[in-house]
Write a protein that holds these residues in place. Structure first.
Motif, PDB file in Angstrom:
ATOM      1  N   ILE A 199     -28.209  31.196  64.923  1.00 32.01           N
ATOM      2  CA  ILE A 199     -27.651  32.540  64.828  1.00 32.01           C
ATOM      3  C   ILE A 199     -26.129  32.487  64.958  1.00 32.01           C
ATOM      4  O   ILE A 199     -25.596  31.898  65.912  1.00 32.01           O
ATOM      5  CB  ILE A 199     -28.244  33.457  65.923  1.00 32.01           C
ATOM      6  N   ASP A 200     -25.453  33.106  64.001  1.00 33.11           N
ATOM      7  CA  ASP A 200     -23.987  33.225  64.024  1.00 33.11           C
ATOM      8  C   ASP A 200     -23.283  31.880  64.166  1.00 33.11           C
ATOM      9  O   ASP A 200     -22.207  31.785  64.770  1.00 33.11           O
ATOM     10  CB  ASP A 200     -23.536  34.160  65.155  1.00 33.11           C
ATOM     11  N   LYS A 201     -23.888  30.820  63.620  1.00 28.94           N
ATOM     12  CA  LYS A 201     -23.247  29.516  63.693  1.00 28.94           C
ATOM     13  C   LYS A 201     -23.513  28.754  62.410  1.00 28.94           C
ATOM     14  O   LYS A 201     -24.660  28.637  61.986  1.00 28.94           O
ATOM     15  CB  LYS A 201     -23.761  28.724  64.891  1.00 28.94           C
ATOM     16  N   LYS A 202     -22.473  28.262  61.804  1.00 28.22           N
ATOM     17  CA  LYS A 202     -22.602  27.507  60.569  1.00 28.22           C
ATOM     18  C   LYS A 202     -22.868  26.043  60.898  1.00 28.22           C
ATOM     19  O   LYS A 202     -22.096  25.408  61.628  1.00 28.22           O
ATOM     20  CB  LYS A 202     -21.336  27.639  59.726  1.00 28.22           C
ATOM     21  N   SER A 203     -23.952  25.522  60.404  1.00 31.28           N
ATOM     22  CA  SER A 203     -24.340  24.138  60.694  1.00 31.28           C
ATOM     23  C   SER A 203     -23.899  23.225  59.560  1.00 31.28           C
ATOM     24  O   SER A 203     -24.448  23.307  58.456  1.00 31.28           O
ATOM     25  CB  SER A 203     -25.856  24.047  60.903  1.00 31.28           C
ATOM     26  N   GLU A 204     -22.930  22.392  59.819  1.00 34.15           N
ATOM     27  CA  GLU A 204     -22.460  21.447  58.807  1.00 34.15           C
ATOM     28  C   GLU A 204     -23.297  20.173  58.858  1.00 34.15           C
ATOM     29  O   GLU A 204     -23.724  19.742  59.927  1.00 34.15           O
ATOM     30  CB  GLU A 204     -20.993  21.112  59.043  1.00 34.15           C
TER      31      GLU A 204
END
Length: 357
Positions: free
Chosen positions: A23-28
């Motif tokens: 949630i609300d976090k971009k996973s690279e």
């Protein structure tokens, strides 16, 4: 496109890792910068697993490539395959772009992360260039960055080469021998997904098939199904060693397989298991390949409904017998016998004669 997957040979391999959305976090993704070096035995086993998944499985289908924009997987792979001086670094670079595309395509938080294995190689009898993408679920707590080269090799071997481990999703893109910028079919795509139930294959993997690969099911399923049925029938009636009632038994097996309501796909490799003779298995596979029958087809019976619901048996003296397939085994029996050197077929039909014309 008919491909002999048995001639697949892997060349370069690299692994990356993608993560489940938060949630609300971009996973690279986590990217590796070096190729994996498999020993000869491991490479041979990986070849077998990929051949089994893509070339001999009912969940593997050739797809139409719909998305060909600049940032599509098609464009990335096409550019790499069209490079005159492609090397290890260019392969590593395109593998990172593909992994990023897959990560971005996993929009739902319910989609697990996993290991992404990307490879190049050759396939078919004329060694067509190909590139493959495998997405496999990883063990809990696993991170690529914590492993050295030896540990990574052991993990990849256990993940992909153990018989009990199923490949999760596989895409194979194959360069056509007539590759050029004006050929819309310069690259052919095959997708395998072992997690799909046959009745849900169209709905559960849209993020991989559509969002990531930019593919859709081919709209030629009815023609391909008809081609499979007629070519198989032609093999058993004209080219098989089975004759007489044995030939009819083979045709019964074909009908049973095609009409099975539990199968939404037709797979040459699956049906080949109905054949008992190793020689006949080989001859059948060769015959289907020579007649350009795809190894796996999304089943559509619309163009063969009449054919599979009626049977016509022709005898060498020009006598024909035509009958419906409904309750076939309950209403008719055929037996072969020899009298004074002459061959006879004894036909027994349940019921009285109703009329004649």
């Amino acid at each position: 496109m008919s491909i002999d997957f048995r001639n697949f040979k892997i060349d370069k391999v690299i692994t990356h890792e993608i993560f489940q959305k938060e949630i609300d976090k971009k996973s690279e993704p986590y990217y590796n910068t070096e190729l994996i070096e498999f020993d000869t035995k491991a490479k041979e086993e990986l070849n077998k697993r990929i051949i089994s998944a893509i070339g001999q499985n009912k969940f593997s289908l050739e797809m139409d490539i719909i998305e060909k924009s600049e940032d599509s997987v098609y464009s990335m792979v096409s550019a790499f395959m069209n490079e005159e001086d492609s090397n290890d670094q260019s392969f590593i670079s395109v593998s990172k772009l593909i992994t990023k595309k897959l990560s971005d395509s996993q929009q739902r938080r319910t989609i697990p992360g996993g290991v992404v294995v990307i490879f190049t190689g050759t396939i078919d009898n004329d060694d067509k260039l190909c590139m493959g993408i495998i997405k496999a679920e990883k063990h809990s707590g696993f991170h690529l960055r914590t492993l050295d080269g030896k540990s990574l090799m052991e993990y990849i071997s256990n993940l992909l080469l153990t018989p009990a481990q199923k490949l999760y999703k596989v895409a194979m893109l194959i360069k056509d021998e007539s590759f050029n910028e004006n050929n819309s079919n310069d690259i052919h795509a095959f997708i395998y997904d072992s997690n799909n139930d046959v009745n849900k294959i169209k709905s559960t993997a849209d993020y991989f098939r559509v969002g990531f690969m930019g593919c859709e099911f081919q709209d030629t399923s009815s023609n391909s199904t008809k081609n499979f049925y007629l070519t198989s029938r032609d093999f058993f009636t004209k080219h098989s060693s089975s004759k007489g009632t044995k030939m009819l038994e083979k045709l019964d097996d074909l009908l049973t397989y095609v009409k099975n309501p539990m199968n939404n796909t037709i797979c040459i490799g699956d049906f080949n298991e109905y054949l008992t003779s190793p020689e006949e298995k080989d001859d059948y596979m060769k015959y289907m390949l020579e007649h350009n029958v795809p190894p796996t087809i999304h089943k559509d019976l619309s163009k063969i409904e009449t054919m599979i619901n009626k049977r016509t048996i022709r005898f060498e003296n020009n006598i024909s017998l035509s009958l419906p397939m409904e309750n076939y085994d309950e209403n008719i029996s055929l037996e072969e016998e020899t009298r004074d050197g002459e061959y006879y077929t004894v036909i027994k039909i349940k019921g009285d004669i109703r009329s004649a014309r």
